[in-house]
Design a protein around this motif. Structure first.
Motif, short mmCIF file in Angstrom:
data_model
loop_
_atom_site.label_atom_id
_atom_site.label_comp_id
_atom_site.label_asym_id
_atom_site.label_seq_id
_atom_site.Cartn_x
_atom_site.Cartn_y
_atom_site.Cartn_z
N VAL A 1 1.99 2.72 -3.32
CA VAL A 1 1.06 3.38 -4.24
C VAL A 1 0.43 4.64 -3.65
O VAL A 1 -0.39 5.28 -4.29
N THR B 1 0.83 -1.20 0.00
CA THR B 1 0.00 0.00 0.00
C THR B 1 0.87 1.25 0.00
O THR B 1 0.60 2.20 -0.73
N LEU C 1 1.21 2.73 -8.78
CA LEU C 1 0.10 1.78 -8.88
C LEU C 1 0.28 0.88 -10.09
O LEU C 1 0.19 -0.34 -10.00
N ILE D 1 -2.93 9.13 -4.52
CA ILE D 1 -2.45 7.94 -5.19
C ILE D 1 -1.30 8.27 -6.13
O ILE D 1 -1.35 9.23 -6.89
#
Length: 86
Positions: free
Chosen positions: A51, A48, A71, A66
């Protein structure tokens, strides 16, 4: 996708792969000062944290920013050339 409209795809070209995010709706677009962005919390798991670019308080709510390149790098195979540094 204009604010308030329905679904749409946001393309993020990253040679040689073109990928996109399916967006259900855009409620608001805001400008955030770099000085207002805090690093992601240290308790995030490694996947996590890779990203999330940072966090910012917006109208009293903590909002994660983000990292789109991060990602795609996490989702696409390394041989695709997508993500960071591509």
């Amino acid at each position: 996708l204009p604010v308030g409209e329905g679904r749409g795809v946001r393309a993020a070209p990253s040679a040689p792969v073109i990928a996109g995010l399916l967006v259900d709706a855009v409620f608001e677009v805001v400008t955030v000062s770099e000085a207002d962005v805090d690093p992601p919390i240290a308790t995030l798991d490694r996947a996590t944290a890779g990203v999330i670019r940072g966090e910012v308080m917006l109208t009293g709510r903590l909002t994660a920013l983000i990292d789109v390149a991060g990602l795609f790098a996490a989702l696409l195979p390394p041989e695709s050339g997508a993500g960071r540094g591509a």
